[in-house]
Design a protein around this motif. Sequence first.
Motif, PDB file in Angstrom:
ATOM      1  N   PRO A   1      -2.646   9.498  -1.039  1.00 35.62           N
ATOM      2  CA  PRO A   1      -1.241   9.313  -1.421  1.00 35.62           C
ATOM      3  C   PRO A   1      -1.088   8.958  -2.902  1.00 35.62           C
ATOM      4  N   GLU A   2      -2.036   8.210  -3.450  1.00 34.78           N
ATOM      5  CA  GLU A   2      -1.975   7.840  -4.863  1.00 34.78           C
ATOM      6  C   GLU A   2      -2.085   9.078  -5.760  1.00 34.78           C
TER       7      GLU A   2
ATOM      8  N   PHE B   1       7.759   8.879  -0.317  1.00 31.00           N
ATOM      9  CA  PHE B   1       6.861   7.739  -0.170  1.00 31.00           C
ATOM     10  C   PHE B   1       7.593   6.515   0.382  1.00 31.00           C
ATOM     11  N   ASN B   2       6.818   5.552   0.856  1.00 28.90           N
ATOM     12  CA  ASN B   2       7.387   4.335   1.415  1.00 28.90           C
ATOM     13  C   ASN B   2       8.056   3.466   0.353  1.00 28.90           C
ATOM     14  N   THR B   3       7.967   3.867  -0.899  1.00 26.79           N
ATOM     15  CA  THR B   3       8.658   3.173  -1.990  1.00 26.79           C
ATOM     16  C   THR B   3      10.094   3.663  -2.127  1.00 26.79           C
TER      17      THR B   3
ATOM     18  N   MET C   1       0.841  -1.175   0.000  1.00 24.45           N
ATOM     19  CA  MET C   1       0.000   0.000   0.000  1.00 24.45           C
ATOM     20  C   MET C   1       0.887   1.239   0.000  1.00 24.45           C
ATOM     21  N   LEU C   2       0.595   2.155  -0.904  1.00 23.75           N
ATOM     22  CA  LEU C   2       1.365   3.384  -1.028  1.00 23.75           C
ATOM     23  C   LEU C   2       1.082   4.299   0.154  1.00 23.75           C
ATOM     24  N   GLN C   3       2.153   4.795   0.793  1.00 25.88           N
ATOM     25  CA  GLN C   3       2.014   5.687   1.942  1.00 25.88           C
ATOM     26  C   GLN C   3       3.008   6.830   1.828  1.00 25.88           C
ATOM     27  N   LEU C   4       2.564   7.994   2.258  1.00 24.65           N
ATOM     28  CA  LEU C   4       3.440   9.153   2.334  1.00 24.65           C
ATOM     29  C   LEU C   4       4.219   9.052   3.638  1.00 24.65           C
ATOM     30  N   THR C   5       5.513   9.230   3.579  1.00 22.43           N
ATOM     31  CA  THR C   5       6.332   9.130   4.795  1.00 22.43           C
ATOM     32  C   THR C   5       6.857  10.469   5.271  1.00 22.43           C
ATOM     33  N   ARG C   6       6.928  11.438   4.345  1.00 22.84           N
ATOM     34  CA  ARG C   6       7.463  12.747   4.699  1.00 22.84           C
ATOM     35  C   ARG C   6       6.944  13.785   3.721  1.00 22.84           C
TER      36      ARG C   6
END
Length: 78
Positions: free
Chosen positions: A69-70, A19-21, A1-6
């Motif tokens: 986030p997408e 992103f967590n990618t 699942m795509l998530q924003l980290t910062r």
Amino acid sequence: MLQLTRAESLEDFKIRVSFNTGETGVVDLRDDLWGPVFEPLKDPSAFKQFTVSEVLRTISWENGADFAPEFLYDKMLE
């Protein structure tokens, strides 16, 4: 699942997002601030008051506005 980290506020309505990618980029949300919930964010000082929500894992504002986030990821790739 795509998530924003910062997220970091830049000039105008631009935000540097990570992103967590492991991918990082810049989104310009100036043209995406329409509708009642986003109207107050057209004020640059209000726009810059976002946080990264621990629940939603994306940027959000105190008035309940947020972007998926997408959506942010797709904007980053434009």
